[in-house]
Write an enzyme that holds these catalytic residues in place. Structure first.
Site, PDB file in Angstrom:
ATOM      1  N   CYS A   1       0.857  -1.181   0.000  1.00 57.13           N
ATOM      2  CA  CYS A   1       0.000   0.000   0.000  1.00 57.13           C
ATOM      3  C   CYS A   1       0.894   1.231   0.000  1.00 57.13           C
ATOM      4  CB  CYS A   1      -0.893   0.005   1.238  1.00 57.13           C
ATOM      5  SG  CYS A   1      -2.032  -1.384   1.280  1.00 57.13           S
TER       6      CYS A   1
ATOM      7  N   GLU B   1       7.278  -0.954 -13.104  1.00 55.51           N
ATOM      8  CA  GLU B   1       5.876  -0.883 -13.521  1.00 55.51           C
ATOM      9  C   GLU B   1       4.999  -0.249 -12.440  1.00 55.51           C
ATOM     10  OE1 GLU B   1       4.918  -4.933 -14.813  1.00 55.51           O
ATOM     11  OE2 GLU B   1       5.292  -4.268 -16.853  1.00 55.51           O
TER      12      GLU B   1
ATOM     13  N   CYS C   1      -5.155   0.093  -3.049  1.00 54.67           N
ATOM     14  CA  CYS C   1      -5.306  -0.473  -1.710  1.00 54.67           C
ATOM     15  C   CYS C   1      -6.518   0.171  -1.049  1.00 54.67           C
ATOM     16  CB  CYS C   1      -4.032  -0.196  -0.909  1.00 54.67           C
ATOM     17  SG  CYS C   1      -4.081  -0.876   0.747  1.00 54.67           S
TER      18      CYS C   1
ATOM     19  N   GLU D   1      12.403  -2.914 -21.405  1.00 52.51           N
ATOM     20  CA  GLU D   1      12.152  -4.337 -21.648  1.00 52.51           C
ATOM     21  C   GLU D   1      11.647  -4.483 -23.077  1.00 52.51           C
ATOM     22  OE1 GLU D   1       9.609  -6.161 -18.722  1.00 52.51           O
ATOM     23  OE2 GLU D   1      10.742  -5.317 -17.050  1.00 52.51           O
TER      24      GLU D   1
END
Ligand code: GLA
Ligand code: GLA
Length: 690
Positions: free
Chosen positions: A138, A173, A179, A329
């Site tokens: 969170c 990412e 949360c 990536e």
């Protein structure tokens, strides 16, 4: 600004001052950044030297490491161990390979959850997750913040002067998960209080009069928990999405502040996710030196649909003022978690995708990953090498592209994608549609893609603009399905048209204000005068029943939605073919100031419809189209000093010929190419003006 040495080369680390572009090639000591994501912690140390040799042999000069290695770096609270990473860096640096280190917060250690179980995500049903997976934390939890500060500080202190570490990737990412615990709720309430100041303002903005949801204390404001009948207040949800994006940004800034203070010599980036936009990348990326992102074209069913990854590239480039970016990536093999995604592709196609990244503005290509993992969730997510380290066909492809890109570096260095067409990407509209698509299979991305594809089929470069972007440089701006807009955006688009721009709007534009509240003006609301149309009726479609008639005699299938247009000052370009509103306007164009506005009241699965439409707009705005690019072939352009660098990319298994407007020279062979360029299957040609 500092100076350091790696394997004999001088590296001048730089930090881009606001508004100035970051030169990635200069940052990497004049070399095109070429690399792999490397996880030395998962392999015996005895293998590292061989890895580094094979990397060097393939032209690799860069690795990204460490983003999941928190427990290796801090095996117990406050006890740090960077010795293994020092040794890995030493081996790599000796082979001329520099690193970006991930701050390892994407993989918090088990001991942290034992001590602070509440750092784990609580879902919308109120269930607290337990240790496992990754990025399971969170953002507002104070214990997690404290642990983050401790590891990031220690890491930065240890590597701030390391010559082989040129930058930081913060987490990995950064985005969801959301949360839904009490700490997050309190943070949301505080965010609302900062935004609205007075509770009456929030109640008015959110329309809490509906179903008696009016709040009398900030503490009453809920999160969009899973609730009875899935009934939410869309205004609350949109603000919760904004709050989540702002919280992600705040967490990134929290780490960035530590890094910039301790290690100002090193650059800061992220590994972002293209079209997956829970975060407003445009906002987030103000805090980065340059954009990094991850590209997996094999996820798309038809691999010749190059415009799907193409749009994501352009969106990521646009998210930081169209500066050149980094492929953190790049797909290096077939992907898969429980099952492989799709079939194996010709290894040559991975090279074409790497070049596509470059063609769209990448100044660095780093493949995910060096070698497929033996362990864990991603045993089936292929790296360049498989677990046995055999120099396979993908390795040969990487080596070939590595050599070529170093050869092309002087040509590429300083070149950029230049566009006169932009697509407007609105995070607010995207998020609002996620909650309320209006019609079952409405997809905001599809709207962007339909227009994008048409321009790319015609060889036209496209930028992706965000609401705050400067539009002055564009001849055509497509702003599809602008459901949510504030006055500033309306003013900006109006000024753009008045001063001569061509704006293309589509259905569901101007419906809601910035609070996700429906306007009481006649649709398309704030855009009605500009578009010269009024909408007194619409038809949500569940199927392909409708038809567009026009321009001219042409007929196209229509789907998803029909805005039934009543022109006020606009000219009708196409009408509907069916139902009770047959003959009523479907597509219009209106002159406004020095510019014009197209309004497209519906959607089509026929590419030809969009080809026709953009051809009309392009003719009026003097944008040149190339109508002869064969299917499955992309023509993309970077420019430098007014000269073009043309990438011809063949995503198909068949040879193709591509007529170009003039003869070019092949930048790799130095030979002249014919006017009609021949491009073998899964091949790339990089061409320059003679
Ligand atoms: C029911 C309820 C109304 C309204 C409508 C439409 O009839 O009584 O309050 O919600 O459904 O949803
Ligand atoms: C993302 C992540 C990587 C890896 C790949 C493949 O891009 O950043 O860590 O998980 O997906 O799944």
């Amino acid at each position: 600004m500092g100076v350091c040495f790696v394997a004999g080369t001088m590296v001048r680390a730089q930090q881009a001052p606001a508004g100035k572009s970051f030169d990635l090639i200069e940052w990497n000591g004049g070399k095109f950044i070429y690399g792999a994501d490397y996880y030395p912690e998962a392999w015996p140390e005895s293998q590292w030297e061989k890895d580094a040799e094979m990397m060097q042999e393939a032209g690799i000069n860069f690795v990204r490491m460490g983003e999941f290695a928190w427990v290796k770096m801090e095996p117990q609270e406050g006890r740090f161990d960077f010795a293994w990473l020092d040794r890995a860096l030493k081996v790599l640096n000796a082979h001329g390979i520099r690193a970006v280190l991930g701050t390892p917060t994407a993989g918090p250690p088990a001991w942290l959850y034992t001590k602070h179980p509440d750092i784990a995500v609580m879902d919308a049903n109120g269930v607290r997750y337990r240790f496992g997976s990754r990025r399971n934390y969170c953002l507002h939890n104070p214990d997690f913040r404290a642990a983050t500060a401790r590891i990031v500080t220690a890491l930065a202190e240890h590597y701030k002067d390391h010559p082989g570490v040129i930058g930081w990737q913060i987490d990995n990412e950064l985005s969801d998960p959301k949360c839904y615990d009490a700490i997050s709720q309190a943070a949301f309430q505080a965010w609302c209080q900062r935004k609205f100041r007075a509770l009456e303002a929030l109640n008015a903005a959110w329309g809490t009069v509906f179903w008696g949801h009016t709040y009398h204390a900030w503490e009453e404001i809920p999160l969009p928990w899973n609730t009875l009948f899935n009934a939410y207040n869309p205004s609350l949800i949109l603000d919760f999405d904004r709050f989540q994006s702002a919280s992600t940004h705040d967490y990134l800034d929290f780490q960035a502040a530590i890094l910039r203070k301790i290690a100002p010599r090193q650059a800061i980036t992220e590994n972002e996710m293209g079209m997956f936009q829970e975060t407003d990348w445009y906002d987030l990326n103000h805090s980065l030196d340059f954009v990094g992102w991850d590209n997996y074209p094999m996820m798309y069913k038809d691999l010749t649909q190059y415009a799907i990854p193409g749009l994501a590239h352009d969106l990521m480039r646009g998210s930081k003022d169209n500066q050149n970016f980094m492929m953190m990536e790049e797909e290096g093999g077939l992907g898969g978690w429980a099952t492989f995604i799709g079939r194996q592709v010709d290894p040559a196609l991975y090279r074409v995708w790497a070049y596509q990244s470059v063609a769209h503005g990448a100044d660095g290509v780093c493949y995910f990953r060096w070698r497929t993992s033996r362990y864990g969730t991603e045993q089936y997510w292929q790296g360049i090498l498989d677990q046995d380290s055999y120099p396979n066909a993908r390795y040969a492809m990487v080596r070939q592209a590595g050599r070529e890109l170093q050869q092309l570096t002087p040509l590429l260095h300083g070149s950029k994608v230049v566009s006169v067409v932009a697509l407007l990407n609105s995070p607010d509209s995207r998020w609002a549609f996620q909650n309320q698509p209006g019609v079952e299979d409405f997809q905001y991305d599809q709207q962007l893609q339909d227009f994008y594809d048409a321009f790319r089929r015609a060889g036209v470069s496209v930028d992706v603009a965000f609401p705050p972007s400067d539009l002055a440089a564009y001849r055509i701006v497509v702003a599809p399905a602008l459901l949510v807009s504030d006055q500033a955006l309306v003013d900006k688009l109006t000024a753009y048209v008045q001063s001569g721009g061509t704006l293309i709007l589509t259905f569901r534009s101007g419906v809601k204000d910035e609070n996700n509240v429906v306007t009481d003006r006649t649709l398309p609301g704030a855009f009605a005068a500009l578009a010269g149309v009024a909408i007194h009726d619409f038809d949500p479609q569940m199927n392909e029943e409708q038809e567009i008639v026009g321009p001219g005699e042409a007929r196209f299938p229509a789907r998803c939605w029909s805005d039934i247009l009543t022109p006020t000052t606009a000219k009708v370009l196409a009408t509907y073919g069916r139902a009770y509103y047959a003959g009523k306007a479907a597509v219009t164009v209106n002159s406004a100031g020095k510019g014009r506005v197209y309004y497209v009241g519906t959607e089509s699965r026929s590419p030809l419809f969009y080809d026709r439409l953009i051809a009309l707009a392009a003719r009026q705005s003097l944008v040149a189209l190339n109508g002869q690019i064969p299917q499955g072939v992309e023509v993309a352009v970077r420019q430098k000093a007014g000269k073009k660098i043309i990438f011809v990319l063949n995503y198909t298994g068949m040879g193709k010929s591509v007529p170009l407007e003039q003869a070019y020279r092949n930048a790799l062979t130095g030979k002249a190419e014919p006017l009609e360029v021949q491009i073998p299957p899964y091949e790339v040609k990089v061409l320059t003006e003679p």
